[in-house]
Write a protein that holds these residues in place. Structure first.
Motif, mmCIF file in Angstrom:
data_model
loop_
_atom_site.group_PDB
_atom_site.id
_atom_site.type_symbol
_atom_site.label_atom_id
_atom_site.label_comp_id
_atom_site.label_asym_id
_atom_site.label_seq_id
_atom_site.Cartn_x
_atom_site.Cartn_y
_atom_site.Cartn_z
ATOM 1 N N ARG A 164 57.718 56.738 18.419
ATOM 2 C CA ARG A 164 58.890 55.952 19.084
ATOM 3 C C ARG A 164 58.994 54.590 19.244
ATOM 4 N NH1 ARG A 164 61.065 60.342 22.110
ATOM 5 N NH2 ARG A 164 59.679 62.188 22.009
ATOM 6 N N ILE A 165 60.132 53.980 19.405
ATOM 7 C CA ILE A 165 60.447 52.623 19.280
ATOM 8 C C ILE A 165 61.032 52.536 20.997
ATOM 9 C CG2 ILE A 165 61.793 50.649 18.731
ATOM 10 C CD1 ILE A 165 61.904 51.973 16.045
ATOM 11 N N TYR A 166 60.323 51.493 21.576
ATOM 12 C CA TYR A 166 60.748 51.196 22.909
ATOM 13 C C TYR A 166 61.120 49.648 22.829
ATOM 14 C CZ TYR A 166 58.538 55.269 24.500
ATOM 15 O OH TYR A 166 58.018 56.570 24.474
ATOM 16 N N LEU A 167 62.307 49.357 23.739
ATOM 17 C CA LEU A 167 62.744 47.809 23.442
ATOM 18 C C LEU A 167 62.948 47.330 25.189
ATOM 19 C CD1 LEU A 167 64.640 49.639 21.210
ATOM 20 C CD2 LEU A 167 64.727 47.445 20.523
ATOM 21 N N PRO A 175 69.304 61.885 15.267
ATOM 22 C CA PRO A 175 68.964 60.951 16.164
ATOM 23 C C PRO A 175 67.546 60.189 16.070
ATOM 24 C CG PRO A 175 69.282 62.899 17.334
ATOM 25 C CD PRO A 175 69.717 62.925 16.021
ATOM 26 N N LEU A 176 67.187 59.260 16.272
ATOM 27 C CA LEU A 176 66.140 58.495 16.253
ATOM 28 C C LEU A 176 65.352 58.315 17.566
ATOM 29 C CD1 LEU A 176 66.233 56.258 12.909
ATOM 30 C CD2 LEU A 176 65.108 58.630 13.172
ATOM 31 N N PRO A 177 64.197 58.656 17.814
ATOM 32 C CA PRO A 177 63.790 58.254 19.368
ATOM 33 C C PRO A 177 63.575 57.056 19.540
ATOM 34 C CG PRO A 177 61.763 59.211 18.061
ATOM 35 C CD PRO A 177 63.167 59.016 17.159
ATOM 36 N N ALA A 178 64.225 56.159 20.241
ATOM 37 C CA ALA A 178 64.313 54.755 20.687
ATOM 38 C C ALA A 178 64.632 54.962 22.066
ATOM 39 C CB ALA A 178 65.148 54.085 20.042
ATOM 40 N N GLY A 223 50.559 53.846 18.290
ATOM 41 C CA GLY A 223 51.196 54.030 17.116
ATOM 42 C C GLY A 223 52.857 53.638 17.420
ATOM 43 N N ASP A 224 53.113 53.836 18.635
ATOM 44 C CA ASP A 224 54.547 53.677 19.025
ATOM 45 C C ASP A 224 54.868 52.290 18.907
ATOM 46 O OD1 ASP A 224 55.160 56.222 19.723
ATOM 47 O OD2 ASP A 224 54.969 55.859 22.017
ATOM 48 N N VAL A 225 56.115 51.929 18.504
ATOM 49 C CA VAL A 225 56.580 50.365 18.347
ATOM 50 C C VAL A 225 57.140 49.880 19.696
ATOM 51 C CG1 VAL A 225 57.993 48.917 17.300
ATOM 52 C CG2 VAL A 225 56.613 50.790 15.923
ATOM 53 N N VAL A 226 56.704 48.828 20.303
ATOM 54 C CA VAL A 226 57.192 48.078 21.542
ATOM 55 C C VAL A 226 57.797 46.680 20.999
ATOM 56 C CG1 VAL A 226 56.947 47.333 23.969
ATOM 57 C CG2 VAL A 226 55.534 49.347 22.736
ATOM 58 N N ILE A 227 59.184 46.613 21.262
ATOM 59 C CA ILE A 227 59.755 45.452 21.140
ATOM 60 C C ILE A 227 60.127 44.688 22.158
ATOM 61 C CG2 ILE A 227 61.852 44.284 19.628
ATOM 62 C CD1 ILE A 227 61.686 46.582 17.853
ATOM 63 N N GLY A 228 59.599 43.446 22.558
ATOM 64 C CA GLY A 228 60.086 42.716 23.363
ATOM 65 C C GLY A 228 60.989 41.596 22.872
ATOM 66 N N ALA A 252 68.472 50.209 20.570
ATOM 67 C CA ALA A 252 68.384 51.373 20.973
ATOM 68 C C ALA A 252 69.432 52.334 20.491
ATOM 69 C CB ALA A 252 67.819 51.631 22.324
ATOM 70 N N ALA A 253 70.475 52.100 20.903
ATOM 71 C CA ALA A 253 71.607 52.969 20.704
ATOM 72 C C ALA A 253 71.949 53.293 19.234
ATOM 73 C CB ALA A 253 72.957 52.308 21.385
ATOM 74 N N GLU A 254 71.769 51.890 18.440
ATOM 75 C CA GLU A 254 71.852 52.222 16.940
ATOM 76 C C GLU A 254 70.928 53.255 16.403
ATOM 77 O OE1 GLU A 254 74.499 50.953 15.926
ATOM 78 O OE2 GLU A 254 74.704 48.841 16.319
#
Length: 187
Positions: free
Chosen positions: A39-42, A69-72, A106-111, A56-58
């Motif tokens: 997953r991607i978290y922002l 849909p992709l998990p963000a 392995g999840d991606v975290v974008i700050g 995330a909406a994109e």
């Protein structure tokens, strides 16, 4: 004034050409994570909170093609959680508690932080690394403290917050398009 703002914007966007390798690496990291079922978290504050929600909406809705849909998820959207954690634990914990609750290896975290020095983003990134997340920072000129505490830092070469935010959303769109092309063959 208007021409000056437009010139600043164009200059900042033009300078992103020097960051194409970094943008490609981040886009590849995101696409590989999604392909692997991660997953991607922002997260961000103020305008950067809105940018994290936009990106995330994109992913969840769609960018330019019809696809699954992709998990963000943007950690900025749950006002009850944000206010409860802010009240009970302090504002520096509003994202870190969510990272501890959701981020898996392995999840991606974008700050996203134009200064690169937002305390709540710094704390959340440290938590994400402890949990095996891949940490990515979108910052402004110099990268701030985030430049030294994440796996990848994309520092937009401008000291002007508005120009940095404009570049961040363009970079987010580039990443979304890259993911669409890699995962779904979109052109």
């Amino acid at each position: 004034m208007i021409l000056s703002v437009l010139e600043q914007h164009l200059d900042t966007i033009s300078q992103l050409k020097g960051l194409t390798q970094e943008i490609a690496t981040i886009a590849k990291t995101c696409s590989q994570a999604l392909k692997a079922g991660k997953r991607i978290y922002l997260m961000g504050n103020g305008g950067s909170a809105a940018d994290s929600q936009h990106i995330a909406a994109e992913f969840v809705g769609r960018f330019q093609i019809e696809r699954q849909p992709l998990p963000a998820l943007a950690f900025t959207t749950d006002t009850s959680l944000l206010t409860a954690v802010g009240n009970d634990y302090g504002f520096d914990e509003v994202f870190a508690r969510q990272v501890r609750a959701f981020v898996q290896p392995g999840d991606v975290v974008i700050g996203i932080s134009t200064s690169g020095n937002s305390g709540n983003i710094l704390k959340a990134m440290a938590c994400a690394q402890e949990q095996g997340g891949v940490t990515i920072a979108f910052t402004g000129q110099g990268g701030g403290k985030l430049a030294n505490c994440c796996d990848y830092c994309l520092a937009v070469p401008s000291p002007v917050t508005a120009r940095v935010q404009e570049a961040h959303i363009l970079i987010g769109h580039i990443i979304c398009q890259y993911v669409d092309e890699v995962l779904y063959g979109a052109q």
